[in-house]
Design an enzyme around this catalytic site. Sequence first.
Site, PDB file in Angstrom:
ATOM      1  N   ARG A  78       0.846  -1.193   0.000  1.00 15.60           N
ATOM      2  CA  ARG A  78       0.000   0.000   0.000  1.00 15.60           C
ATOM      3  C   ARG A  78       0.884   1.246   0.000  1.00 15.60           C
ATOM      4  O   ARG A  78       1.751   1.385   0.863  1.00 15.60           O
ATOM      5  CB  ARG A  78      -0.914  -0.022   1.234  1.00 15.60           C
ATOM      6  N   HIS A 122      -3.432  10.843   0.831  1.00 13.23           N
ATOM      7  CA  HIS A 122      -2.888  10.617   2.166  1.00 13.23           C
ATOM      8  C   HIS A 122      -2.328  11.965   2.654  1.00 13.23           C
ATOM      9  O   HIS A 122      -1.142  12.098   2.910  1.00 13.23           O
ATOM     10  CB  HIS A 122      -1.843   9.500   2.133  1.00 13.23           C
ATOM     11  N   GLU A 167      -8.036   7.858   6.221  1.00 14.14           N
ATOM     12  CA  GLU A 167      -8.410   8.427   7.525  1.00 14.14           C
ATOM     13  C   GLU A 167      -8.929   9.858   7.421  1.00 14.14           C
ATOM     14  O   GLU A 167      -8.301  10.783   7.964  1.00 14.14           O
ATOM     15  CB  GLU A 167      -7.207   8.408   8.467  1.00 14.14           C
ATOM     16  N   ASN A 293      -7.736   1.197   9.611  1.00 13.42           N
ATOM     17  CA  ASN A 293      -6.444   1.419  10.266  1.00 13.42           C
ATOM     18  C   ASN A 293      -6.676   1.303  11.755  1.00 13.42           C
ATOM     19  O   ASN A 293      -7.526   2.011  12.309  1.00 13.42           O
ATOM     20  CB  ASN A 293      -5.901   2.817   9.951  1.00 13.42           C
ATOM     21  N   TYR A 295      -4.794   1.121  15.588  1.00 13.52           N
ATOM     22  CA  TYR A 295      -3.610   1.205  16.431  1.00 13.52           C
ATOM     23  C   TYR A 295      -3.919   0.977  17.906  1.00 13.52           C
ATOM     24  O   TYR A 295      -3.149   0.347  18.605  1.00 13.52           O
ATOM     25  CB  TYR A 295      -2.930   2.571  16.269  1.00 13.52           C
ATOM     26  N   GLU A 350      -3.687  -0.545   7.936  1.00 13.07           N
ATOM     27  CA  GLU A 350      -2.535  -0.113   8.749  1.00 13.07           C
ATOM     28  C   GLU A 350      -2.659  -0.698  10.143  1.00 13.07           C
ATOM     29  O   GLU A 350      -3.746  -0.687  10.728  1.00 13.07           O
ATOM     30  CB  GLU A 350      -2.480   1.417   8.919  1.00 13.07           C
TER      31      GLU A 350
HETATM   32  C1  FCB Z   1      -1.864   6.827  10.736  1.00 15.54           C
HETATM   33  C2  FCB Z   1      -1.457   7.430   9.405  1.00 15.54           C
HETATM   34  C3  FCB Z   1      -0.070   7.018   8.946  1.00 15.54           C
HETATM   35  C4  FCB Z   1       0.914   6.974  10.091  1.00 15.54           C
HETATM   36  C5  FCB Z   1       0.358   6.168  11.228  1.00 15.54           C
HETATM   37  C6  FCB Z   1       1.288   6.030  12.379  1.00 15.54           C
HETATM   38  O1  FCB Z   1      -2.842   7.608  11.335  1.00 15.54           O
HETATM   39  O2  FCB Z   1      -2.371   7.045   8.418  1.00 15.54           O
HETATM   40  O3  FCB Z   1       0.316   7.897   7.929  1.00 15.54           O
HETATM   41  O4  FCB Z   1       1.255   8.246  10.465  1.00 15.54           O
HETATM   42  O5  FCB Z   1      -0.837   6.745  11.682  1.00 15.54           O
END
Ligand code: FCB
Length: 467
Positions: A78, A122, A167, A293, A295, A350
């Site tokens: 990607r 992006h 995002e 995405n 985290y 992500e």
């Molecule tokens: C996400 C973004 C990516 C990177 C990660 C850590 O929010 O999409 O570009 O910065 O966080």
Amino acid sequence: MKHIVPHLPNTFLWGAATSAYQTEGAVAEDGRGESIWDRFCATGGSRNGDSGSVACDFYHRYRDDIALLRDLGATAFRFSIAWPRVLPDGVGTVNQAGLDFYDRLVDALLEAGIRPFATLYHWDLPQPLEDAGGWPARSTTEAFRCYVEAVAARLGDRVSDWITHNEPHVPSWAGYGHGVHAPGRRSVADALAAAHHLLLSHGLAVEVLRRESRGSQVGITLDLWPMVPASASSEDVAAAREADGDQNRWFLDPLFRAAYPEDMLELYGPHVPRIEDGDLATIAAPIDFLGVNYYHRDVVARAEGGGRRVVHQADSLYTEMGWEVSPDSLHDLLRRVHTEYAPPLLYVTENGAAFGDVRGHDGSVHDPERQAYIALHVEAIACAVESGVPVGGYFVWSLLDNFEWAAGYSKRFGLVYVDYPTLERIPKSSFAWYRGLIAEARNGARRAGLDRPAAAVTTSTPRGGAA
Ligand code: FCB
């Protein structure tokens, strides 16, 4: 750590993700125009004045990086396309030299047997469009449509997977609401107008891609954060619901239900932008997949004074970003999105972690925390797939250490360490481990005969999956 060898179909894609401004560098080459991130970094928006002007020099070294992807056994990659390379003024004359780069990149990926997932936006808006009002201005949606036409006309015959936006919450709120990302504006009304126009431009892009890149799969990527109430008190429950509305439902509902959530419309009140007839139908155009995405989760409480606050979890691990490690929440999130919104297919576009990586005396980089982080999240995905959620692939953020926006080069997310002064690439220990995981997962799937498409794992959902 042992490989968990998840039960995933042989068609499951294993990859890594990057973005243009964070990796390419070469900001003044081959006719590229200025982006809002060039300007933001030049005017003190980022840590230490760091900028993407050199970054990982991916623009010149992409062939070496594709060799790394091959070595990894990645089946997908990607990356994003920089609008200011394609249209230096944001609109008008197409810069073919800018498109040539992506042409070469896509061909090199295909030659290596790696499926290109191209993100169209992006966060690197051409500065002239910001000068004309940026995303809060409705005219930017039309400019985006023209940009997508130019890209699709050139690459639409070879790119089979498109992500319109990455995002949209971040450029809206970090960029226009809180001023911590480019272009650094601070207005709730601008943030909400930007969000609406990003979503609207997504819908316009879907229509273009259906026409100009026939047979391709089209989706959008959202940053979805599970919001967990800090207690069972009605205040905390309401605060978490509100945070969920702000972060998740404000984007999921229009995309899959053609409506903004009522409770949030009420909360935002006079700040809600003008929504024209037909906008929501455009936004809700059927898509082929949703990129997620993921985290971290947030544990949310009602703050004194009526706002919200995130409650630190004493027993949890946190990454260098200050993000709680919470793999179970990824499982719950995927199940929730499947149950409540039913996209035909999901990709985790992500997932990854920043840790304070250092090179050892022998030059190597040992990063067991990242390895554990990825292992736990892949396991959570495998569980979700087993329970019937159609997840088609997983992309680690990131292939390379890179420019982490306002945090500059202070956060390392890569499977590959980048020595910024020399630009040397040093695969970390997590790289070798992930390579092993991919190989075992693919062999395991082959042995188990699980070579049916991921989408077939679940009960059939209508294309577009409106709930
Ligand atoms: C996400 C973004 C990516 C990177 C990660 C850590 O929010 O999409 O570009 O910065 O966080």
